[in-house]
Enzyme design. Structure first.
Site, PDB file in Angstrom:
ATOM      1  N   LYS A 118     -30.570  -3.223  39.228  1.00 42.11           N
ATOM      2  CA  LYS A 118     -29.855  -4.491  39.398  1.00 42.11           C
ATOM      3  C   LYS A 118     -28.541  -4.305  40.151  1.00 42.11           C
ATOM      4  CE  LYS A 118     -32.018  -7.364  35.994  1.00 42.11           C
ATOM      5  NZ  LYS A 118     -31.984  -8.273  34.870  1.00 42.11           N
ATOM      6  N   LYS A 201     -41.805  -6.033  40.273  1.00 35.10           N
ATOM      7  CA  LYS A 201     -42.006  -6.892  39.110  1.00 35.10           C
ATOM      8  C   LYS A 201     -41.763  -8.360  39.488  1.00 35.10           C
ATOM      9  CE  LYS A 201     -38.858  -7.583  35.960  1.00 35.10           C
ATOM     10  NZ  LYS A 201     -38.070  -7.884  34.762  1.00 35.10           N
ATOM     11  N   LYS A 204     -37.353 -13.714  37.820  1.00 35.51           N
ATOM     12  CA  LYS A 204     -36.715 -15.014  38.055  1.00 35.51           C
ATOM     13  C   LYS A 204     -35.753 -14.961  39.230  1.00 35.51           C
ATOM     14  CE  LYS A 204     -35.492 -15.443  33.169  1.00 35.51           C
ATOM     15  NZ  LYS A 204     -35.065 -14.084  32.826  1.00 35.51           N
TER      16      LYS A 204
HETATM   17  N1  AQP Z   1     -42.846  -9.521  35.334  1.00 30.95           N
HETATM   18  C1  AQP Z   1     -42.853  -9.392  34.007  1.00 30.95           C
HETATM   19  N2  AQP Z   1     -43.978  -9.017  33.366  1.00 30.95           N
HETATM   20  C2  AQP Z   1     -44.017  -8.896  32.013  1.00 30.95           C
HETATM   21  N3  AQP Z   1     -42.937  -9.157  31.232  1.00 30.95           N
HETATM   22  C3  AQP Z   1     -41.795  -9.555  31.845  1.00 30.95           C
HETATM   23  N4  AQP Z   1     -40.579  -9.881  31.384  1.00 30.95           N
HETATM   24  C4  AQP Z   1     -39.776 -10.218  32.407  1.00 30.95           C
HETATM   25  N5  AQP Z   1     -40.434 -10.110  33.560  1.00 30.95           N
HETATM   26  C5  AQP Z   1     -41.701  -9.693  33.254  1.00 30.95           C
HETATM   27  C6  AQP Z   1     -40.242  -9.867  29.973  1.00 30.95           C
HETATM   28  O1  AQP Z   1     -39.584 -11.087  29.670  1.00 30.95           O
HETATM   29  C7  AQP Z   1     -38.611 -10.838  28.674  1.00 30.95           C
HETATM   30  C8  AQP Z   1     -37.305 -11.424  29.062  1.00 30.95           C
HETATM   31  O2  AQP Z   1     -36.794 -10.827  30.224  1.00 30.95           O
HETATM   32  P1  AQP Z   1     -35.326 -11.233  30.681  1.00 30.95           P
HETATM   33  O3  AQP Z   1     -35.306 -12.537  31.318  1.00 30.95           O
HETATM   34  O4  AQP Z   1     -34.387 -11.102  29.569  1.00 30.95           O
HETATM   35  O5  AQP Z   1     -34.955 -10.122  31.690  1.00 30.95           O
HETATM   36  P2  AQP Z   1     -35.740  -9.475  32.821  1.00 30.95           P
HETATM   37  O6  AQP Z   1     -36.721  -8.506  32.254  1.00 30.95           O
HETATM   38  O7  AQP Z   1     -34.708  -8.896  33.732  1.00 30.95           O
HETATM   39  O8  AQP Z   1     -36.526 -10.684  33.472  1.00 30.95           O
HETATM   40  P3  AQP Z   1     -36.431 -11.228  34.918  1.00 30.95           P
HETATM   41  O9  AQP Z   1     -37.353 -12.369  35.068  1.00 30.95           O
HETATM   42  O10 AQP Z   1     -36.600 -10.095  35.893  1.00 30.95           O
HETATM   43  O11 AQP Z   1     -34.964 -11.786  34.956  1.00 30.95           O
HETATM   44  P4  AQP Z   1     -33.830 -11.509  36.008  1.00 30.95           P
HETATM   45  O12 AQP Z   1     -34.443 -11.769  37.333  1.00 30.95           O
HETATM   46  O13 AQP Z   1     -32.728 -12.458  35.662  1.00 30.95           O
HETATM   47  O14 AQP Z   1     -33.426 -10.092  35.847  1.00 30.95           O
HETATM   48  C9  AQP Z   1     -38.553  -9.322  28.447  1.00 30.95           C
HETATM   49  O15 AQP Z   1     -39.314  -9.013  27.317  1.00 30.95           O
HETATM   50  C10 AQP Z   1     -39.203  -8.784  29.674  1.00 30.95           C
HETATM   51  O16 AQP Z   1     -39.822  -7.535  29.448  1.00 30.95           O
END
Ligand code: AQP
Length: 342
Positions: A118, A201, A204
């Site tokens: 990040k 991955k 969002k």
């Molecule tokens: N692509 C994914 N596949 C499976 N699980 C996922 N999670 C996120 N993306 C995937 C799971 O969702 C939960 C919450 O994640 P988060 O929003 O707290 O943080 P993150 O993992 O950083 O998710 P994002 O979508 O990638 O958010 P941003 O872009 O803001 O960093 C967790 O259980 C995660 O494993």
């Protein structure tokens, strides 16, 4: 020392850092719903304090937090069965987070790959909060003495750190106070990949909206994004072993399996031999069938944000009945002067 028995308790959270994606739904929320019920007490959290580790527009953050709560409820999390909270309304998360900043070691934190991903090349300019994120995450979990944490694959390293922090705290103070939490990383979609790049991955915050399915996308958008999803020219094999070097194809099969509550091999037993021109419309149809009721219910709930706020403030009260005594006991263990804890 006698071993403490901990109440079976599930905690997990999602950042309101944008709209929910299919990755969040399949990797996390759908499994939160599965764990709700008889075997555990379940606590699910909108981790707004984590979201501000990168810049968030205040109005957008408020909206995303309520929309995430709507997403939880629309997906089947029942506020009468689970405690639903936003992290900032339960101050013990941040208070225990500070204690854990003093337990976690710099070397442990520097190994966290999510920070490296990040912060990227601009690490000197990243917030201190982004670096300390996993220690607050450990506090989110351990302030409830949670025993099980359902998450996607990307959170595995943070959960190992949570276990290390609990073990070091228990060892340093000669107690058996924090449980060694079990990560629950299960199912066909523990790592949903970008629709545009099978090595990334689904996220969002990916600048490309075409890379993800948002939980608020309408049927046409879902169908269009799946139609345009990157694939290869080969037909589908009849077993998963045939998809080892085909990450984009594997991703679509895993998504189909998770949406349809099947194993990926069971999907291929039916779909083996099909071209993507046949498989993609079936996937789009399934995605619309499963996601549309959730997105319409989310939209309905967002018409009643007062009700969402009421659920979150009630959740915070329920949560604090658990977190306040655990924080008080932690303070007593580490030597803070305060009221006597029974
Ligand atoms: N692509 C994914 N596949 C499976 N699980 C996922 N999670 C996120 N993306 C995937 C799971 O969702 C939960 C919450 O994640 P988060 O929003 O707290 O943080 P993150 O993992 O950083 O998710 P994002 O979508 O990638 O958010 P941003 O872009 O803001 O960093 C967790 O259980 C995660 O494993």
């Amino acid at each position: 020392m006698t071993e403490t028995t901990f109440t079976p308790r599930v905690f997990s959270g999602i950042q309101p850092s944008g709209g929910l994606t299919l990755g969040n739904y399949l990797g996390a929320i759908k499994r939160f719903v599965d764990m709700q019920g008889a075997d555990y007490q379940t606590i699910y959290c909108m981790v707004d304090l984590h979201a501000i580790t990168v810049w968030q527009d205040p109005e957008a953050l408020r909206r995303s937090t309520r929309e995430l709560c709507a997403g939880f409820i629309a997906s089947g999390i029942d506020p009468d069965q689970s405690i639903l909270i936003n992290q900032s309304q339960v101050p013990e998360h941040a208070q225990l987070g500070w204690v854990f900043n003093c337990v976690a070691r710099m070397g442990w934190m520097q190994r966290m790959t999510q920070f490296k991903d990040k912060a990227g090349k601009n690490a000197q300019n990243a917030s201190l909060g982004l670096f300390a994120y996993p220690s607050l995450m450990a506090a989110d979990i351990l302030i409830y003495h949670a025993t099980h944490v359902p998450v996607g694959e990307d959170q595995k390293q943070h959960l190992e750190l949570t276990r290390d922090i609990a073990a070091k705290f228990n060892h340093d103070y000669g107690v058996d106070f924090f449980p060694i939490t079990e990560p629950v990383i299960e199912g066909a979609a523990t790592r949903v990949m970008s629709l545009r790049d099978g090595s990334k991955k689904m996220s969002k915050s990916d600048p490309s909206d075409a890379s993800r399915l948002n939980m608020t996308d309408d049927a046409d958008t879902i169908a269009k994004k799946i139609r345009k999803a990157k694939t290869d020219p080969e037909p589908l094999p009849s077993e998963m072993a045939g998809l080892e070097d085909r990450p984009e194809a594997r991703n679509l099969v895993n998504i189909f399996a998770a949406l349809n509550d099947q194993s990926p091999d069971a999907v291929l037993a039916e779909m083996g031999g099909k071209q993507f021109s046949e498989f993609k419309p079936l996937l789009a149809e399934l995605a619309v069938e499963k996601l549309s009721p959730i997105s319409s219910e989310m939209a309905r709930l967002m018409q009643h944000t007062d009700e969402i706020d009421r659920i979150l403030s009630h959740g915070a009260e329920q949560a604090r009945a658990i977190t306040a005594p655990i924080l008080a006991k932690t303070y007593e263990i580490i030597g803070m002067v305060g009221p006597k804890v029974i």
